[in-house]
Scaffold this motif. Structure first.
Motif, PDB file in Angstrom:
ATOM      1  N   ARG A 272      -9.845 -11.994 -45.826  1.00  0.00           N
ATOM      2  CA  ARG A 272      -9.139 -11.340 -44.728  1.00  0.00           C
ATOM      3  C   ARG A 272      -7.925 -12.189 -44.387  1.00  0.00           C
ATOM      4  O   ARG A 272      -8.031 -13.232 -43.745  1.00  0.00           O
TER       5      ARG A 272
ATOM      6  N   LEU B 143     -19.596  -9.832 -39.919  1.00  0.00           N
ATOM      7  CA  LEU B 143     -18.739  -8.831 -40.533  1.00  0.00           C
ATOM      8  C   LEU B 143     -19.412  -7.466 -40.481  1.00  0.00           C
ATOM      9  O   LEU B 143     -20.629  -7.352 -40.621  1.00  0.00           O
TER      10      LEU B 143
ATOM     11  N   ASP C 292     -14.772  -4.215 -41.706  1.00  0.00           N
ATOM     12  CA  ASP C 292     -14.087  -5.444 -42.118  1.00  0.00           C
ATOM     13  C   ASP C 292     -13.978  -5.522 -43.638  1.00  0.00           C
ATOM     14  O   ASP C 292     -12.975  -6.003 -44.181  1.00  0.00           O
TER      15      ASP C 292
END
Length: 284
Positions: free
Chosen positions: A201, A238, A242
């Motif tokens: 991410r 998460l 995500d």
């Protein structure tokens, strides 16, 4: 393909086709035992080595303690691995998996059963390393932190009771997916049946907290080496969103090492810009 090799804890090789376990062994009739699996390959000096050898022996001992099994014979398992490495044809099969197995032994009482088995890395695993994996998200009946507080569910143990994990992979394959990531009732991403999830991410590598999850030695290897490459790896809760909005993701395991996630329930994922560096760190 090189045939599997079997070694006993005294360091002798045995015929893998010859019966070794009693019919009433609790590892067979109850799945009451533990195992660990390590990657073996040729080392720089030409001799066979077991990746993260001591860490795998440590994890086998932790799993045995969780199941209240006798402490594994560490020296004996070491002798068994050495015998397998010495006998393996690394020219024919450069990589293999060594499984260390310990059961509670006969139901009527007696010594535990212990052995080590070495088999080639499968063509499918090599393909998944190179091409990646499509995954599906499947529910799991407990949240990770909930499992961690229930020792009778054996959180963190690599037990022989793998039927649910294998059933999940078969369910995925029947629906055209390569693998699975479990999701908790609260909607948190957990782990795969035989792997750990890592998500990119924005250049940070994130992985679910390991509450109630088997500790991943490949993840430990990544977390130790990544900072030297300027990459942060952190535990973070998460959700599926995500993963779907990530810059890429991988499944990590001792044999497969790393496989990029190519899609989630049919939705394509990008290949992370960090994929090449991650493979270098994990020595793929």
């Amino acid at each position: 393909m090189t045939a599997p090799l079997l070694a006993l804890l005294d360091g002798t090789l045995a015929d893998v086709t010859h019966p070794l376990i009693r019919a009433d062994d609790l590892g067979v009739v109850r799945g009451d035992g533990v195992f660990d699996a390590a990657l073996a390959r040729r080392g720089p000096d030409g001799e066979g080595i077991v990746r993260d050898r001591d860490a795998h022996l440590d994890r086998l001992a932790r799993s045995a303690a969780i199941l209240q099994l006798p402490e594994p014979d560490r020296a004996g398992f070491g002798r068994a691995m050495d015998a397998l490495l010495a006998a393996w044809d690394f020219d024919a099969q450069p990589e293999a998996v060594i499984r260390l197995v310990l059961t509670r032994g006969p139901e009527s009482g007696g010594d535990p059963t212990a052995f080590a088995l070495m088999a080639p890395i499968s063509v499918g695993v090599l393909r998944e390393r190179a091409e990646g994996v499509s995954i599906t998200l499947l529910g799991r009946g407990h949240d990770g932190d909930e499992v961690a507080s229930m020792p009778w569910l054996l959180p963190g143990a690599k037990s022989l009771s793998y039927s649910i994990n294998m059933a999940a992979k078969r369910h995925a394959a029947q629906r055209g997916f390569d693998d699975v990531v479990f999701v908790s009732p609260a909607g948190q991403l957990l782990e795969g049946p035989t792997s750990t999830l890592v998500v990119d991410r924005g250049g940070r590598l994130l992985t679910p907290p390991q509450d109630g999850i088997l500790a991943s030695l490949t993840l430990e290897h990544l977390m130790a080496a990544a900072p030297g490459a300027g990459i942060e790896v952190a535990f973070e809760r998460l959700e599926p969103a995500d993963l779907l909005s990530s810059d890429g993701a991988w499944l990590l395991s001792s044999g497969r090492l790393v496989a990029a996630v190519t899609s989630v329930d049919g939705t394509e994922l990008p290949r992370s810009p960090l994929d090449t560096e991650l493979r270098r760190i994990l020595e793929v």
